[in-house]
Design a protein around this motif. Sequence first.
Motif, PDB file in Angstrom:
ATOM      1  N   CYS A   1     -16.465  -9.335  -3.430  1.00  0.00           N
ATOM      2  CA  CYS A   1     -16.412 -10.577  -3.612  1.00  0.00           C
ATOM      3  C   CYS A   1     -17.146 -11.132  -2.031  1.00  0.00           C
ATOM      4  O   CYS A   1     -17.645 -12.000  -1.484  1.00  0.00           O
ATOM      5  N   PRO A   2     -17.231  -9.728  -0.697  1.00  0.00           N
ATOM      6  CA  PRO A   2     -17.710 -10.460   0.108  1.00  0.00           C
ATOM      7  C   PRO A   2     -19.686 -11.070   0.192  1.00  0.00           C
ATOM      8  O   PRO A   2     -20.326 -11.364   0.524  1.00  0.00           O
ATOM      9  N   LEU A   3     -20.076  -9.417  -0.463  1.00  0.00           N
ATOM     10  CA  LEU A   3     -21.467  -9.840  -1.307  1.00  0.00           C
ATOM     11  C   LEU A   3     -21.767 -11.563  -1.683  1.00  0.00           C
ATOM     12  O   LEU A   3     -22.349 -12.430  -1.516  1.00  0.00           O
ATOM     13  N   ASN A   4     -21.018 -11.426  -2.634  1.00  0.00           N
ATOM     14  CA  ASN A   4     -20.380 -12.629  -3.254  1.00  0.00           C
ATOM     15  C   ASN A   4     -20.714 -14.127  -2.275  1.00  0.00           C
ATOM     16  O   ASN A   4     -21.343 -15.171  -2.787  1.00  0.00           O
ATOM     17  N   SER A   5     -19.911 -14.317  -1.289  1.00  0.00           N
ATOM     18  CA  SER A   5     -19.544 -15.150  -0.289  1.00  0.00           C
ATOM     19  C   SER A   5     -20.357 -15.308   0.515  1.00  0.00           C
ATOM     20  O   SER A   5     -20.900 -16.220   0.354  1.00  0.00           O
ATOM     21  N   LEU A   6     -21.130 -13.735   1.113  1.00  0.00           N
ATOM     22  CA  LEU A   6     -22.277 -14.373   1.676  1.00  0.00           C
ATOM     23  C   LEU A   6     -23.832 -15.020   0.827  1.00  0.00           C
ATOM     24  O   LEU A   6     -24.506 -15.812   1.212  1.00  0.00           O
ATOM     25  N   ARG A   7     -23.688 -14.558  -0.521  1.00  0.00           N
ATOM     26  CA  ARG A   7     -24.846 -15.529  -1.319  1.00  0.00           C
ATOM     27  C   ARG A   7     -24.665 -16.856  -1.680  1.00  0.00           C
ATOM     28  O   ARG A   7     -25.422 -17.461  -1.457  1.00  0.00           O
ATOM     29  N   ARG A   8     -22.861 -17.265  -1.463  1.00  0.00           N
ATOM     30  CA  ARG A   8     -23.547 -18.807  -1.372  1.00  0.00           C
ATOM     31  C   ARG A   8     -22.851 -19.100  -0.042  1.00  0.00           C
ATOM     32  O   ARG A   8     -22.960 -20.456   0.425  1.00  0.00           O
ATOM     33  N   GLY A   9     -23.506 -18.273   1.731  1.00  0.00           N
ATOM     34  CA  GLY A   9     -23.101 -18.660   2.313  1.00  0.00           C
ATOM     35  C   GLY A   9     -22.224 -18.309   3.464  1.00  0.00           C
ATOM     36  O   GLY A   9     -22.666 -18.183   4.605  1.00  0.00           O
ATOM     37  N   GLY A  10     -21.473 -17.795   2.978  1.00  0.00           N
ATOM     38  CA  GLY A  10     -20.690 -16.773   3.615  1.00  0.00           C
ATOM     39  C   GLY A  10     -19.951 -17.585   4.154  1.00  0.00           C
ATOM     40  O   GLY A  10     -18.535 -17.522   5.540  1.00  0.00           O
ATOM     41  N   ALA A  11     -19.287 -18.928   3.670  1.00  0.00           N
ATOM     42  CA  ALA A  11     -17.567 -19.655   4.259  1.00  0.00           C
ATOM     43  C   ALA A  11     -16.428 -18.836   4.421  1.00  0.00           C
ATOM     44  O   ALA A  11     -15.594 -19.770   4.870  1.00  0.00           O
ATOM     45  N   ASN A  12     -16.520 -18.003   2.897  1.00  0.00           N
ATOM     46  CA  ASN A  12     -15.202 -17.462   2.643  1.00  0.00           C
ATOM     47  C   ASN A  12     -15.014 -16.661   4.010  1.00  0.00           C
ATOM     48  O   ASN A  12     -15.735 -15.661   3.874  1.00  0.00           O
ATOM     49  N   PRO A  13     -13.213 -16.786   4.627  1.00  0.00           N
ATOM     50  CA  PRO A  13     -13.094 -15.134   5.103  1.00  0.00           C
ATOM     51  C   PRO A  13     -13.892 -13.970   4.515  1.00  0.00           C
ATOM     52  O   PRO A  13     -14.051 -13.204   5.878  1.00  0.00           O
TER      53      PRO A  13
END
Length: 214
Positions: free
Chosen positions: A159-171
């Motif tokens: 989850c954190p790596l996928n959020s970073l891939r998408r720009g890091g907007a998720n907590p």
Amino acid sequence: MFEVIRLGHRRQRLEKLATVLSKRGYAVQVQDSAESIREAVLALVNPGDKVGLGGSVTIRELGLPEAIRAKGYEAADHWIPGITPEQIATTVRRHPTSDCFVTSSNAVTMDGQLVNIDGTGNRVVSMVYGPKRVVAVVGSQKIADNLDEAMERIRRVACPLNSLRRGGANPCAKAGRCVDCADNASMCMVTTIIAHKPPTIDFHVILTPLELGF
Ligand code: SF4
């Protein structure tokens, strides 16, 4: 020399998992190199197939979208750079009606359960019902001893790596792990646990000692 030992140990574990997955109805291969994985996937695509490409870092790291298009197959790929939100919506709707859907799995347990978390649902639904054939390529770092470990791996790594891939907007991108945000922009709307090969799908799992994807 040490790498050989590391890969040998991983392969031993994957061979055990392959036996378990076979008993649960999957067609399973263990492939050791990116080249042999690409060849194995392409061998499972028939001329004229409509191919769906799941939102998967693994299949992009392997260059599978390019390899599939180079064969002249039609590929529904919503990760093409520059694609508009409207085009993404149209493309992901084609995934459940693919002849062959190519993806990975967020985690696989040693007792043969495929665990996935999805933001839109197109990837997880297409692994359960719709496509005639599904091919899932799974790197060795995604293998978990049990469901608890699988969920922990997804929440701490995928989850954190996928959020970073998408720009890091998720907590989770800032926290470094899932914090159960329950946000409207969450990447985690749907969780699936596939306990056995879904009955209407010709389902292939390609395991590899390589580390691929998140
Ligand atoms: S629920 Fe929210 S915080 Fe947790 S992984 Fe998903 S997007 Fe990140």
